[in-house]
Motif scaffolding. Structure first.
Motif, PDB file in Angstrom:
ATOM      1  N   HIS A  83       0.793  -1.225   0.000  1.00  0.00           N
ATOM      2  CA  HIS A  83       0.000   0.000   0.000  1.00  0.00           C
ATOM      3  C   HIS A  83       0.829   1.281   0.000  1.00  0.00           C
ATOM      4  N   GLN A  84       2.120   1.173   0.277  1.00  0.00           N
ATOM      5  CA  GLN A  84       2.968   2.356   0.231  1.00  0.00           C
ATOM      6  C   GLN A  84       3.475   2.653  -1.174  1.00  0.00           C
ATOM      7  N   PHE A  85       3.772   1.620  -1.920  1.00  0.00           N
ATOM      8  CA  PHE A  85       4.530   1.843  -3.153  1.00  0.00           C
ATOM      9  C   PHE A  85       3.708   1.738  -4.441  1.00  0.00           C
TER      10      PHE A  85
ATOM     11  N   MET B 128       1.611  14.715  -7.394  1.00  0.00           N
ATOM     12  CA  MET B 128       2.019  13.308  -7.363  1.00  0.00           C
ATOM     13  C   MET B 128       3.079  13.064  -6.299  1.00  0.00           C
ATOM     14  N   VAL B 129       4.117  13.877  -6.291  1.00  0.00           N
ATOM     15  CA  VAL B 129       5.244  13.636  -5.375  1.00  0.00           C
ATOM     16  C   VAL B 129       4.772  13.602  -3.924  1.00  0.00           C
ATOM     17  N   ILE B 130       3.986  14.618  -3.538  1.00  0.00           N
ATOM     18  CA  ILE B 130       3.546  14.683  -2.144  1.00  0.00           C
ATOM     19  C   ILE B 130       2.757  13.430  -1.754  1.00  0.00           C
ATOM     20  N   HIS B 131       1.815  13.069  -2.603  1.00  0.00           N
ATOM     21  CA  HIS B 131       0.859  12.051  -2.173  1.00  0.00           C
ATOM     22  C   HIS B 131       1.303  10.622  -2.481  1.00  0.00           C
ATOM     23  N   GLN B 132       2.299  10.452  -3.341  1.00  0.00           N
ATOM     24  CA  GLN B 132       2.798   9.112  -3.621  1.00  0.00           C
ATOM     25  C   GLN B 132       3.810   8.649  -2.588  1.00  0.00           C
ATOM     26  N   PHE B 133       4.654   9.542  -2.115  1.00  0.00           N
ATOM     27  CA  PHE B 133       5.830   9.099  -1.366  1.00  0.00           C
ATOM     28  C   PHE B 133       5.743   9.308   0.147  1.00  0.00           C
ATOM     29  N   MET B 134       4.734  10.048   0.590  1.00  0.00           N
ATOM     30  CA  MET B 134       4.617  10.262   2.032  1.00  0.00           C
ATOM     31  C   MET B 134       4.432   8.931   2.743  1.00  0.00           C
ATOM     32  N   GLY B 135       5.061   8.788   3.890  1.00  0.00           N
ATOM     33  CA  GLY B 135       4.833   7.612   4.714  1.00  0.00           C
ATOM     34  C   GLY B 135       5.871   6.518   4.573  1.00  0.00           C
TER      35      GLY B 135
ATOM     36  N   MET C 235      -5.152   5.570  -4.927  1.00  0.00           N
ATOM     37  CA  MET C 235      -4.969   4.288  -5.609  1.00  0.00           C
ATOM     38  C   MET C 235      -4.652   3.185  -4.612  1.00  0.00           C
ATOM     39  N   GLY C 236      -5.218   2.018  -4.814  1.00  0.00           N
ATOM     40  CA  GLY C 236      -4.859   0.865  -4.006  1.00  0.00           C
ATOM     41  C   GLY C 236      -5.812   0.563  -2.868  1.00  0.00           C
ATOM     42  N   ILE C 237      -6.816   1.405  -2.660  1.00  0.00           N
ATOM     43  CA  ILE C 237      -7.761   1.124  -1.568  1.00  0.00           C
ATOM     44  C   ILE C 237      -8.548  -0.150  -1.885  1.00  0.00           C
ATOM     45  N   PRO C 238      -8.553  -1.103  -0.959  1.00  0.00           N
ATOM     46  CA  PRO C 238      -9.322  -2.339  -1.175  1.00  0.00           C
ATOM     47  C   PRO C 238     -10.826  -2.049  -1.151  1.00  0.00           C
TER      48      PRO C 238
ATOM     49  N   GLY D 142      -0.922  -2.852   8.577  1.00  0.00           N
ATOM     50  CA  GLY D 142       0.072  -2.275   7.657  1.00  0.00           C
ATOM     51  C   GLY D 142      -0.609  -1.561   6.501  1.00  0.00           C
ATOM     52  N   MET D 143      -1.683  -2.150   5.987  1.00  0.00           N
ATOM     53  CA  MET D 143      -2.448  -1.512   4.913  1.00  0.00           C
ATOM     54  C   MET D 143      -3.003  -0.170   5.353  1.00  0.00           C
ATOM     55  N   VAL D 144      -3.653  -0.157   6.507  1.00  0.00           N
ATOM     56  CA  VAL D 144      -4.323   1.074   6.951  1.00  0.00           C
ATOM     57  C   VAL D 144      -3.337   2.236   7.041  1.00  0.00           C
TER      58      VAL D 144
END
Lengths: 131, 131, 131, 131
Positions: free
Chosen positions: A36-38, B33-40, C39-42, D32-34
């Motif tokens: 879910h991160q990548f 995209m950058v902010i919301h893809q890579f955070m976490g 993206m990716g939410i179940p 982990g998903m959440v």
């Protein structure tokens, strides 16, 4: 590691929880994180794929009780001049093997796409409880 | 690039949309995209930070009409044996500079934390419209 | 809104940047956010889809200078007892229309899957500059 | 459920894996998903928070062997006219309780911020193995 001396979070877990439970739980967290991160990272470069594999490995190893991580990404990168021809990472592109360690228990878990299920499955390949 | 010959998506945009509008729009998409893809992303290793900067640059360049990308991550990595002492990437750790190009227009945009605003701001540093 | 009085971030933008540029830029940020955040939410429940549409609309409207947001998700939810039969949100499931406003300029932008491009395109449908 | 008849993925797991291991593993995956799916969502509206809690619950229940999910978000929403005053979801805003079920084993797990650890901890509150 010796979980008695160096796990400050142990007191929050139910006393029913064994070292084996912990190692299994941490394996689940790691694989849930990876999926879910990548997902969704835009990809157009072979070099990007190689670096991303390493970044995911480091991300796994950053979290508690992860002792090994191996990530392999299998993805088709479009080869043409159309600017809209790139791809984005999906869970099915990943083959991830991790080992978690808690006390003397190790769990080897894996994430990979299983064609028969049409599903990217997180599963446990082995559990090793040392004397 | 010559957008007339090589942008198959141009017909979907309003005819009011100029090359400048497109270059600005694409800059916004990239930084969103950058902010919301890579955070976490969990981070505990200096080497991971270096690789992640490159991965983000490649991800930006994978999308249409992005011609330059420079990513710098400033983050404190905890240095102790506590397994829960790692960090996770936040938008405020990022300093991103991108250049988009559409037709003869270039837009230079940036994402960085502005202490006075207590906000990670995406903003336009320059717009260059060549003859 | 009157951007002179109420945009504390205006000073960070190049003086070349017009109200139109700002409205276009903010539209790009919004759509880049939507794609890469959700993206990716179940998904396995019809009710979940309805709520998620609203959540995405609110998320768009939470960010600066977004005045309207309409999100429609088109997704097939598997109907069987196999526990692995659920789906996950992909950008191609989304049809998003937003309006950004900056000064007296409004930009209407959209995100939707375009079959001819086999691509989920973010594009500008209209730009309205009021007197 | 009866895992022998209705878990088509069971054959991929090591034969060492018990029902208890599975229930624990699935709990880890869910948490982990959440964390990694929902971090970063822009939030400015009370109503958005309520809907997002439900969306996260549905997302958890969409994945295999999850039987209960309760999500509570505790977050301060800025109340002023500054357009940059909104917040984004962080893991520490979440209090999530889930129950996984595999065969006759149930695992109750939780995700919440622990001030003493300055960490959002995923942990196991109970394991129930029925006769």
């Amino acid at each position: 590691m010796d979980e008695h001396s160096s796990d400050p979070a142990k007191i929050y877990f139910s006393p029913k929880v064994s070292n084996r439970d912990r190692a299994v739980f941490e394996a689940g967290i790691a694989l849930g994180m990876v999926i879910h991160q990548f997902m969704g990272i835009p990809i157009k470069f072979e070099e990007e794929v190689k670096l991303l594999e390493k970044v995911i490995e480091y991300a796994i190893l950053s979290q508690p009780f992860k002792s090994e991580a191996k990530v392999s990404i299998s993805i088709d990168i479009p080869k043409d001049d159309n600017p809209y021809r790139y791809t984005t990472l999906r869970s099915r592109n990943l083959d991830v093997t991790i080992v978690t360690s808690y006390g003397k228990t190790k769990v080897k878990a894996r994430l990979r796409y299983i064609p028969e299920l049409d599903y990217t499955l997180a599963y446990i390949e082995d559990i090793i409880e040392e004397e």
